[in-house]
Design a protein around this motif. Structure first.
Motif, short mmCIF file in Angstrom:
data_model
loop_
_atom_site.label_atom_id
_atom_site.label_comp_id
_atom_site.label_asym_id
_atom_site.label_seq_id
_atom_site.Cartn_x
_atom_site.Cartn_y
_atom_site.Cartn_z
N VAL A 141 0.12 -8.93 6.54
CA VAL A 141 -0.73 -10.21 6.53
C VAL A 141 -2.14 -9.52 5.67
O VAL A 141 -2.92 -10.42 5.38
N GLY A 142 -2.15 -8.17 5.37
CA GLY A 142 -3.44 -7.57 4.84
C GLY A 142 -3.25 -5.98 4.76
O GLY A 142 -2.36 -5.42 5.08
N ILE A 143 -4.31 -5.73 3.98
CA ILE A 143 -4.40 -3.98 3.92
C ILE A 143 -5.92 -3.63 4.57
O ILE A 143 -6.91 -4.38 4.44
N LYS A 165 -3.94 -10.74 2.60
CA LYS A 165 -2.88 -10.54 1.82
C LYS A 165 -3.27 -11.53 0.55
O LYS A 165 -3.15 -11.03 -0.79
N GLU A 166 -3.85 -12.63 0.99
CA GLU A 166 -4.06 -13.68 -0.11
C GLU A 166 -4.98 -13.18 -1.40
O GLU A 166 -5.12 -13.45 -2.42
N ARG A 167 -6.00 -12.37 -0.79
CA ARG A 167 -6.97 -11.63 -1.71
C ARG A 167 -6.57 -10.46 -2.51
O ARG A 167 -7.11 -9.95 -3.18
N VAL A 189 -9.18 -1.59 -8.76
CA VAL A 189 -8.64 -1.54 -7.23
C VAL A 189 -8.04 -0.19 -7.45
O VAL A 189 -7.51 0.16 -8.20
N GLU A 190 -7.90 0.48 -5.98
CA GLU A 190 -7.40 1.72 -5.79
C GLU A 190 -5.73 1.69 -5.43
O GLU A 190 -5.06 2.62 -5.60
N LYS A 191 -5.11 0.65 -5.09
CA LYS A 191 -3.69 0.30 -4.35
C LYS A 191 -3.42 -0.83 -4.79
O LYS A 191 -4.22 -1.86 -4.70
N THR A 192 -2.04 -1.08 -5.06
CA THR A 192 -1.37 -2.30 -5.12
C THR A 192 -0.15 -2.49 -4.50
O THR A 192 0.63 -1.71 -4.78
N PRO A 193 0.07 -3.42 -3.79
CA PRO A 193 1.37 -3.60 -2.98
C PRO A 193 2.40 -4.29 -4.10
O PRO A 193 2.09 -5.01 -4.64
N LEU A 194 3.57 -3.88 -3.99
CA LEU A 194 4.75 -4.24 -4.50
C LEU A 194 5.31 -5.29 -3.63
O LEU A 194 5.86 -4.80 -2.43
N VAL A 195 5.37 -6.34 -3.91
CA VAL A 195 5.96 -7.47 -3.11
C VAL A 195 7.08 -8.22 -3.69
O VAL A 195 7.13 -8.81 -4.84
N ALA A 196 8.08 -8.56 -2.86
CA ALA A 196 9.44 -9.12 -3.14
C ALA A 196 9.01 -10.75 -3.08
O ALA A 196 8.06 -11.17 -2.82
N ASP A 197 9.74 -11.56 -3.72
CA ASP A 197 9.73 -12.91 -3.95
C ASP A 197 9.55 -13.71 -2.52
O ASP A 197 8.79 -14.66 -2.50
N ASP A 198 10.12 -13.17 -1.58
CA ASP A 198 10.10 -13.66 -0.27
C ASP A 198 8.70 -13.26 0.52
O ASP A 198 8.80 -13.52 1.55
#
Ligand code: XMP
Length: 485
Positions: A141-143, A165-167, A189-198
């Motif tokens: 849901v977030g970082i 997460k939305e931001r 930004v310093e980090k970026t999540p790799l997120v699957a389609d789901d």
């Protein structure tokens, strides 16, 4: 008694030989014309600098391994600690550098800032992934980062301060580190999540990881872009458990630590690990110093061989047991053993390195890499603190068969030998403190590059093929007592 084959030949140590200079077309040894990359063991990625720190408890822990691997070398973490601690040390090296963090620190949204701070410290990270519910299944849901923590107190819940997460600027599957870095730069930004389609989290790219790759372009890396690390195991039954735990922690190479590798133990443990337990991690075995010994280790199924009986600075095997083979001859023996093999076993020349020229000589004799103990023992990265002796800062170095090391093994319950029977074959001494291991590595590498340039060898294989020795006057000092330089 048959006296016919009593004397089997003459042995040559490092100081008994010099490399012959040869006509060379190498213009500069520092221009990148020379490639020193080498194999430590079959099945493991190559390293850029063929120098390995020894699995001694005054030499290699996670710090030494990390420094050497970042710079292109390799370290073998010693085994004189319990299994859990050794596994932790391996993990610490593996966690230092990665293309993508696929096991990020995760924490429930109902946890507090204090909990998150503890997790950050434990995992040495700059962020936590926050999820709702009992356990993490990929949905998040977030970082939260230390910057977010400033918005609350120690007992504030994470869901109140995290960046939802939305931001977040996330990237889809298939994004490379380089394009993720472009995104991060663009959005500052310093980090970026790799997120699957789901919506599930696949990993996290960070600028910090990217900067490491920029900073250490020659680091010794595994296939996932993490630092390479080795770990030693013994031969007792409980060492199987150690080997399995280390393999599970994804150690890159296991090193079977036996002073006399031509024992039945070598065959038994290699069979057990490789055939019965199906361990896939490459295993180096040793130590041997003869042609037969090298072939024995090869035929037992090892993936690399460690050569050296008695040349080490803190070794007393030659004095106590009267056994040994001068190191140049020992390495030549191993090279001879594999001379006609289509895929010769990588050879580690273990022990006796006192000065940079010794590295070039060991490799010229047929070693692919060298293992160095005492020269690294006095550095910042070796385990233990420096002590002052006669106004000079020093660090302890001891043989793993010394009396003090035996006491430690007794305390750990890792030996079945009775104290009354034990006769040490190693000594404990002190060596001047010399700052970072990177300086030692640089000197040794510099010597190797120079030796290769004189030999007109652009690769380790060319060094094997071209190098020639001239025998020089033997020194009065026994090989193992030559001073460290
Ligand atoms: P250097 O010369 O680099 O050698 O310090 C490191 C190697 O020495 C071996 N070693 C020992 N040999 N008794 C021995 O006979 C010992 O107590 C001992 N401790 C370490 C080992 O092979 C190491 O890599």
């Amino acid at each position: 008694m048959n006296t016919q084959n009593k004397i089997v030949g003459e042995g040559l140590g490092f100081d008994d030989v010099l490399l012959m200079p040869q006509r060379s077309s190498i213009r500069s040894r520092f221009s990148g014309e020379i490639d020193t990359s080498a194999s430590v063991a079959r099945g493991a990625p190559k390293i850029h600098i063929p120098i390995i720190s020894a699995n001694m408890d005054t030499v290699t822990g996670w710090r030494m391994s990390t420094t050497l691997a970042l710079l292109g070398g390799f370290g073998v973490i010693h085994r004189f600690m319990n299994i859990e601690d050794q596994v932790k040390e391996v993990r610490r090296v593996k966690e230092r550098m990665r293309v993508i963090e696929d096991h990020p620190p995760v924490i429930p949204a109902s946890a507090t800032i204090r909990d998150a701070q503890r997790l950050l410290r434990e995992r040495e990270r700059g962020y936590v992934i926050v999820f709702e519910g009992e356990s993490f299944d990929g949905s998040f849901v977030g970082i939260a980062t230390p910057r977010d923590f400033d918005a609350g107190e120690g007992d504030t819940l994470l869901r109140e301060v995290m960046t939802p997460k939305e931001r977040l600027r996330s990237v889809p599957p298939g994004t490379t580190l380089e394009s993720a870095v472009e995104q991060m730069r663009k959005h500052r930004v310093e980090k970026t999540p790799l997120v699957a389609d789901d919506g599930r989290l696949l990993g996290v790219y960070t600028m910090k990881d990217y900067e490491y790759y920029q900073h250490y372009p020659h680091a010794s890396l595994d296939y996932k872009g993490r630092l390479l690390v080795g770990a030693a195991i013994g031969v007792q039954e409980h060492e199987i458990e150690r080997a399995l735990a280390l393999a599970e922690a994804e150690v890159d190479i296991l090193v079977l630590d036996i002073a006399h590798g031509e024992l039945d133990y070598t065959q038994e443990i290699l069979h057990r690990l490789k055939i019965i337990e199906r361990v896939k991690t490459p295993i180096v075995a040793g130590n041997i110093a003869t042609i037969d010994g090298a072939r024995y280790v090869r035929d037992c199924g090892a993936d690399g061989v460690k050569v050296g009986v008695g040349p080490g600075y803190v070794c007393e095997t030659r004095d106590v047991a009267g056994v040994g083979v001068p190191q140049i001859t020992a390495i030549l023996n191993a090279a001879k053993a594999f001379e006609h093999d289509s895929d010769p076993l990588p050879i580690i020349g273990d022990g006796g390195i006192r000065k940079p020229g010794d590295v070039a000589k060991a490799i010229a004799a047929g070693a692919d890499t060298v293992m160095v103990g005492s020269l690294f023992a006095g550095t910042e990265e070796s385990p233990g603190e420096p002590v002052e002796q006669d106004g000079i800062l020093k660090k302890m170095v001891r043989g793993m068969a010394s009396a003090t090391a035996f006491e430690k093994r007794l305390a750990l319950g890792s030996t079945t030998t009775r104290a009354e029977e034990y006769v040490p074959e190693g000594r404990t001494t002190f060596t001047p403190y010399k700052g970072s291991a990177s300086k030692v590595l640089k000197r040794l590498r510099g010597g190797l590059l120079s030796g290769m340039s004189y030999t007109n060898a652009r690769t380790i294989a060319e060094m094997h093929d071209r190098a020639q020795f001239i025998i020089v006057r033997s020194p009065a000092i026994p090989e193992q007592r030559r001073p460290l330089q």
